[in-house]
Design a protein around this motif. Structure first.
Motif, PDB file in Angstrom:
ATOM      1  N   VAL A  52       0.758  -1.302   0.037  1.00  0.00           N
ATOM      2  CA  VAL A  52      -0.108   0.059   0.084  1.00  0.00           C
ATOM      3  C   VAL A  52       0.852   1.220  -0.050  1.00  0.00           C
ATOM      4  O   VAL A  52       2.249   1.347   0.215  1.00  0.00           O
ATOM      5  N   GLU A  53       0.339   2.312  -0.291  1.00  0.00           N
ATOM      6  CA  GLU A  53       0.607   3.794  -0.143  1.00  0.00           C
ATOM      7  C   GLU A  53      -0.328   4.335   0.900  1.00  0.00           C
ATOM      8  O   GLU A  53      -1.241   4.189   0.998  1.00  0.00           O
ATOM      9  N   ILE A  54       0.565   4.958   1.754  1.00  0.00           N
ATOM     10  CA  ILE A  54      -0.032   5.512   2.622  1.00  0.00           C
ATOM     11  C   ILE A  54       0.347   7.029   2.910  1.00  0.00           C
ATOM     12  O   ILE A  54       1.417   7.497   3.185  1.00  0.00           O
ATOM     13  N   GLY A  55      -0.562   7.948   2.331  1.00  0.00           N
ATOM     14  CA  GLY A  55      -0.416   9.396   2.261  1.00  0.00           C
ATOM     15  C   GLY A  55       0.843   9.810   1.603  1.00  0.00           C
ATOM     16  O   GLY A  55       1.745  10.327   1.960  1.00  0.00           O
ATOM     17  N   GLY A  56       0.955   9.507   0.216  1.00  0.00           N
ATOM     18  CA  GLY A  56       1.699  10.199  -0.732  1.00  0.00           C
ATOM     19  C   GLY A  56       3.335   9.573  -0.771  1.00  0.00           C
ATOM     20  O   GLY A  56       3.567   8.969  -1.684  1.00  0.00           O
ATOM     21  N   ASP A  57       4.055   9.776   0.261  1.00  0.00           N
ATOM     22  CA  ASP A  57       5.332   9.523   0.303  1.00  0.00           C
ATOM     23  C   ASP A  57       5.687   8.518   0.814  1.00  0.00           C
ATOM     24  O   ASP A  57       6.964   7.855   1.154  1.00  0.00           O
ATOM     25  N   PHE A  58       4.909   7.543   1.752  1.00  0.00           N
ATOM     26  CA  PHE A  58       5.036   6.198   2.202  1.00  0.00           C
ATOM     27  C   PHE A  58       4.679   5.131   1.437  1.00  0.00           C
ATOM     28  O   PHE A  58       3.377   4.951   1.441  1.00  0.00           O
ATOM     29  N   ARG A  59       5.434   4.337   0.668  1.00  0.00           N
ATOM     30  CA  ARG A  59       4.995   3.492  -0.441  1.00  0.00           C
ATOM     31  C   ARG A  59       5.761   2.174   0.063  1.00  0.00           C
ATOM     32  O   ARG A  59       7.065   2.014   0.179  1.00  0.00           O
ATOM     33  N   VAL A  60       5.105   0.977   0.478  1.00  0.00           N
ATOM     34  CA  VAL A  60       5.796  -0.194   1.027  1.00  0.00           C
ATOM     35  C   VAL A  60       7.049  -0.578   0.021  1.00  0.00           C
ATOM     36  O   VAL A  60       8.066  -0.716   0.455  1.00  0.00           O
ATOM     37  N   PRO A  61       6.716  -0.499  -1.411  1.00  0.00           N
ATOM     38  CA  PRO A  61       7.697  -1.117  -2.040  1.00  0.00           C
ATOM     39  C   PRO A  61       8.910  -0.187  -2.244  1.00  0.00           C
ATOM     40  O   PRO A  61      10.171  -0.590  -2.506  1.00  0.00           O
ATOM     41  N   ASP A  62       8.705   0.975  -2.033  1.00  0.00           N
ATOM     42  CA  ASP A  62       9.640   2.065  -2.324  1.00  0.00           C
ATOM     43  C   ASP A  62      10.725   2.253  -0.795  1.00  0.00           C
ATOM     44  O   ASP A  62      11.765   2.238  -0.862  1.00  0.00           O
ATOM     45  N   VAL A  63       9.943   1.722   0.243  1.00  0.00           N
ATOM     46  CA  VAL A  63      10.710   1.839   1.607  1.00  0.00           C
ATOM     47  C   VAL A  63      11.650   0.471   1.333  1.00  0.00           C
ATOM     48  O   VAL A  63      12.793   0.464   2.131  1.00  0.00           O
ATOM     49  N   MET A  64      10.996  -0.411   1.018  1.00  0.00           N
ATOM     50  CA  MET A  64      11.726  -1.890   0.871  1.00  0.00           C
ATOM     51  C   MET A  64      13.128  -1.536  -0.081  1.00  0.00           C
ATOM     52  O   MET A  64      14.069  -1.908   0.098  1.00  0.00           O
TER      53      MET A  64
END
Ligand SMILES: *Cc1c(COP(=O)(O)O)cnc(C)c1O
Length: 461
Positions: free
Chosen positions: A160-172
């Motif tokens: 999921v994406e939680i509010g614009g700049d937190f996206r699980v794949p990106d954090v990964m």
């Protein structure tokens, strides 16, 4: 600063004059003949503009607003408002030196955040805890410290994406962990996790979908099933719980927000959640779990870059102490707002409207309307909290203008608009003092003159 403002004002005036002349607007035709009066008027106008720009600039600072929108954890308005004890403790920690990393008993260096960590462990029945800047930082730290260079298994339904700049794949990606997607968007089975296990797998991750829900033909393994699977595979099981309730909010309609102590009991090895969502404290990323894993997080070099400051820790300690003392419903504003009863909100709205009518506001009328408040902050997206709204009608200001007039108040009032009407929800307004200020701000919108324009204003040019 003032010189720069003055220059900007002069430029603005010059441009306005030029436009007026070029337009040959009949209203301004006489300006050449009235030169002395014009000079005076210009000077006055320049003064007024200078004052206005200085005020506008001051208004961009971080300042208090009255949140009458009914969105409790309003991300744009700073999410959870802090309780009184948290505010007091921030002031104390800020006033001089403090025991941030000092053990008074032994007269030597102590551990930053030790008190908040032990409270967190106690309240969630976890072995240990760690505090960082926000939940996004917590997820980055957990993935970096426990899975970097390897793979993490996550269900496709939780990317999921939680509010614009937190996206699980990106954090990964940022953490240097390879994301291995398992299952499908709506249905994921335990067998899907099993079939993707390899010698590179470092972690099993579960993400609370927060601001989004999949309904209909869906399934996912339970937390206990995933915990057992991870344990048998010899892997840590990490849950990003997001809003992180320490209490059961089900009686208030929040039925699918994970309760952290339950996640611990169900066997999650590491859990991260936010300090300023349902917990109602300052912005922070809270991590609880098995002692040995928390130690690895604390030793990771990245922790040093993500740790919290003394003001946050002061507020967090105070907030957690309210939970520990069983006072959360009374002392933590966000928790109080979620649990406010329909009757209480209706009574407050009625007395607010009565007070407004007593003021005899010119051109402004109000009425009550049954409506809904929202939890906000990416928590409980489908929960609707019933409330009583105050509808404001102004005979000469349309809804967007009235809304803007409320925002120009001091403190600014943030209301909401629906069907071209301005709505106030007292659920997110503190009782007493703030309600009085809200009343004053609403009354003021009927008294403040509309913004002036140099060439439209009477007798100036
Ligand atoms: C809100 C949320 C985050 C981000 O938390 P912040 O404290 O805003 O950084 C991360 N994960 C989940 C599941 C969330 O709900």
């Amino acid at each position: 600063r003032l010189a720069a403002l003055a220059r900007a004002v002069t430029d603005e005036l010059r441009a306005e004059l030029r436009t007026a002349r070029n337009n040959g607007d009949s209203r301004h035709g006489e300006s050449e003949e009235d030169a002395p009066a014009t000079r005076d008027a210009l000077l006055r106008e320049a003064k007024r503009k200078l004052k206005e720009s200085a005020e506008r600039e001051g208004a961009t600072r971080l300042r208090r607003v009255i949140n009458a929108s009914g969105v409790i954890l309003h991300t744009n308005l700073g999410r959870a408002p802090l309780g009184e004890s948290a505010r007091r403790r921030i002031a104390e920690a800020a006033a001089g030196y403090c025991t941030l990393e000092y053990d008074v008993e032994r007269g030597e260096r102590g551990r930053r955040g030790a008190r908040a960590e032990s409270l967190l462990a106690e309240l969630t029945r976890a072995e240990a805890a760690l505090v960082v800047n926000n939940c996004a930082a917590a997820a980055l730290l957990v993935l970096t410290a426990l899975a970097r260079g390897g793979e993490a298994l996550v269900s496709r339904g939780e990317l999921v994406e939680i509010g614009g700049d937190f996206r699980v794949p990106d954090v990964m990606t940022q953490s240097g962990t390879r994301l291995v997607e398992v299952g499908t968007t709506n249905r994921t089975r335990l067998a899907d996790y099993e079939s993707h296990l390899s010698e590179h797998t470092r972690l099993v991750m579960r993400v609370h979908p927060s601001n989004y829900r999949i309904v209909g033909f869906t399934s996912a393994p339970s937390r206990q099933e995933l915990a057992t699977f991870a344990r048998l595979a010899g892997l840590p099981f990490y849950e990003d719980a997001g809003s992180g309730a320490l209490l059961d909010f089900a009686p208030y309609g929040l039925t699918d927000e994970p309760i952290i102590s339950q996640a611990v009991a169900d066997g999650a090895d590491v859990i991260s959640f936010s300090g300023d969502k349902l917990l109602g404290g300052p912005q922070a990323g809270l991590i609880v779990g098995r002692g040995e894993l928390i130690d690895r997080l604390r030793r990771a070099p990245l922790y040093r870059a993500l740790r919290t400051d003394k003001l946050t820790l002061a507020a967090l300690e105070a907030t957690l102490e309210e939970y520990a003392a069983g006072r959360a419903f009374a002392a933590i504003p966000a928790v109080r707002m979620i649990s406010a009863s329909e009757d209480e909100l209706a009574a407050r709205a009625r007395s607010f409207l009565d007070a407004l009518r007593e003021q005899g506001t010119l051109g402004l009328t109000g009425e009550l309307l049954a409506g809904e408040s929202a939890v906000g902050g990416g928590a409980a997206p489908i929960t609707r909290l019933r409330t009583t709204l105050i509808v404001l009608n102004h005979e000469s200001l349309a809804a967007p203008q009235l809304l803007a007039a409320l925002r120009r108040g001091d403190p600014p009032v943030i209301a909401r608009v629906a069907d071209d009407r301005v709505l106030l929800d007292l659920r997110t307004v503190a009782e007493g003092e703030e309600e009085r200020q809200l009343l004053a701000a609403v009354v003021e919108t009927t008294r403040r003159p509309p913004a002036r324009n140099l060439f439209a204003a009477e007798g100036q040019v």
